[in-house]
Scaffold this active site. Structure first.
Site, PDB file in Angstrom:
ATOM      1  N   ARG A  34       0.818  -1.211   0.000  1.00 63.88           N
ATOM      2  CA  ARG A  34       0.000   0.000   0.000  1.00 63.88           C
ATOM      3  C   ARG A  34       0.853   1.263   0.000  1.00 63.88           C
ATOM      4  NH1 ARG A  34      -5.041  -1.556   4.092  1.00 63.88           N
ATOM      5  NH2 ARG A  34      -6.056  -2.964   2.626  1.00 63.88           N
ATOM      6  N   LYS A 197     -18.332 -16.506   4.048  1.00 64.08           N
ATOM      7  CA  LYS A 197     -19.752 -16.259   4.290  1.00 64.08           C
ATOM      8  C   LYS A 197     -20.479 -15.666   3.086  1.00 64.08           C
ATOM      9  CE  LYS A 197     -19.118 -15.384   9.246  1.00 64.08           C
ATOM     10  NZ  LYS A 197     -19.330 -14.398  10.341  1.00 64.08           N
ATOM     11  N   GLY A 349      -8.359  -7.788  -0.229  1.00 65.64           N
ATOM     12  CA  GLY A 349      -8.301  -8.705   0.904  1.00 65.64           C
ATOM     13  C   GLY A 349      -7.599 -10.008   0.613  1.00 65.64           C
ATOM     14  N   GLY A 372     -13.169  -3.740   1.169  1.00 68.16           N
ATOM     15  CA  GLY A 372     -14.550  -3.308   1.368  1.00 68.16           C
ATOM     16  C   GLY A 372     -15.012  -2.312   0.330  1.00 68.16           C
TER      17      GLY A 372
END
Length: 390
Positions: A34, A197, A349, A372
């Site tokens: 990053r 999930k 991620g 996100g």
């Protein structure tokens, strides 16, 4: 979106929101991805004649003001090394008068990194007073933290309302790259969704299914779909609250959805677990699915053949354990092998970790830096940071 070319920075102090929320262990940065990603914007501003570049970022989730373990100080020497010039770390809270004085004292051409902006009360509430105190630090504002663009925070969107502003090169690249997945993507269009999930990715799944030609579902979320079909999934992770939603999606889009037919199961959630390959719909009671099986790897690879647009978000199994990384690595190779004729995007991620670990990162079109934020953009949501740059 306004970009750097639309912003006059000559002779000005430019406040830049970056994403330096990097992994740190023992006071040492473990991955500088990053930090390196911010270099093009920093260099472009300096080359355009900016008097100073003042960088601000969050790091972790401090609860009550400054906490040493959440200091950005370890990032300054890393940035200095990759940038190739000195970087001044300003230790006071970003909104303090002391920080303002330190910024005003910087020599021309200097780059500075502020302390964790979440040490300042009101950052996550987009507090109007904090917005003003941060805006004092610059004559112009650049948002380059795509990974934070889905947050309506002071340092992301609040400051933009008080200063001339533009999106940085990283933000522009991310919005452009992900926009291609939403706006007239070239077909065949294949999406690979994994992770634990269904609930984490449901809105992305629902938003993309009408557009895609095939959606390959692996990882823990696949077992919710398999159970919804009446399959026996043993101790595999799943979400009973989403069984009805899974049935609904299968009823509407069953011809597009591809689920694993076999599973590499383990007798414990452990790197040392005993393993066996079993049908995904017939996992023994005391076993749990840990990776897609060899037949599923072949089927998923075949489903990718000929694809012109590919989006991948989420691993196919517990790839952190080498014994259960085969499925994820197979997908990484299959996407990379599609070559330059395919527009391939890897979501943020775990998918980024997986593609880096597989050694295939340089063979895909775009790797997103925003987990996100990437998902929310692909859900069809407006991102506060991006909206503020318009």
């Amino acid at each position: 979106m306004q970009n750097l070319k639309s912003l006059n920075v000559s002779g000005k102090r430019v406040l830049v929101r970056v994403d330096y929320n990097v992994p740190v262990s023992g006071g040492v940065v473990q991955d500088d991805t990053r930090v390196t990603a911010s270099l093009p914007t920093i260099r472009a501003l300096l080359e355009a004649g900016a008097r100073n570049v003042i960088l601000m970022s969050h790091f972790g989730r401090p609860k009550n003001g400054p906490e040493e373990k959440y200091s950005l100080k370890p990032v300054a020497p890393v940035l200095e090394g990759v940038l190739g010039q000195p970087v001044t770390f300003i230790a006071g809270t970003a909104d303090s008068d002391e920080t303002l004085a330190a910024v005003q004292a910087l020599p021309e051409g200097a780059v500075a990194l502020l302390e964790n902006v979440r040490f300042s009360a009101g950052e996550e509430k987009n507090d109007a007073d904090l917005n003003g105190r941060l805006a004092r630090l610059g004559d112009a504002f650049v948002l380059d933290a795509f990974g934070s663009a889905h947050r309506a925070h002071s340092s992301v969107s609040g400051v933009a309302g008080l200063l001339p502003h533009a999106g940085g090169l990283l933000l522009e690249a991310e919005v452009t790259a992900l926009g291609k997945l939403l706006n007239n993507p070239e077909h065949p269009y294949v999406v690979i969704i994994g992770g634990a999930k269904v609930s984490d990715k449901l809105l992305v799944i629902e938003n993309l299914l009408p557009t895609v030609d095939r959606m390959l579902i692996g990882g823990g979320m696949a077992y919710t779909f398999v159970k919804a079909q009446g399959g026996k999934i043993g101790k595999s992770i799943h979400e009973d609250d989403f069984l009805d939603k899974a049935r609904e999606l299968l009823a509407r889009y069953g011809e597009k959805i591809v689920l694993p037919t076999d599973t590499l199961a383990g007798d414990a959630f452990s790197a040392e677990a005993n393993t066996r390959v079993v049908p995904t719909a017939d996992i023994p009671d005391d076993w749990e699915g840990m990776d897609i099986g060899p037949d599923s790897q072949k089927a998923f690879t075949a489903a990718l053949e000929g694809a012109k647009t590919v989006f991948w978000n989420g691993p196919m199994g517990v790839f952190e354990f080498d014994k259960f990384a085969s499925g994820t690595n197979a997908i990484a190779r299959a996407v990379a092998d599609l070559g330059a004729g395919t527009y391939s995007v890897i979501g943020g991620g775990d998918s980024v970790s997986a593609i880096n670990k597989s050694g295939q990162a340089d063979r895909v079109s775009h790797i997103s830096t925003g987990g996100g934020a990437s998902l929310e953009l692909l859900e069809g949501k407006a991102l506060p940071g991006v909206e503020a740059m318009k």
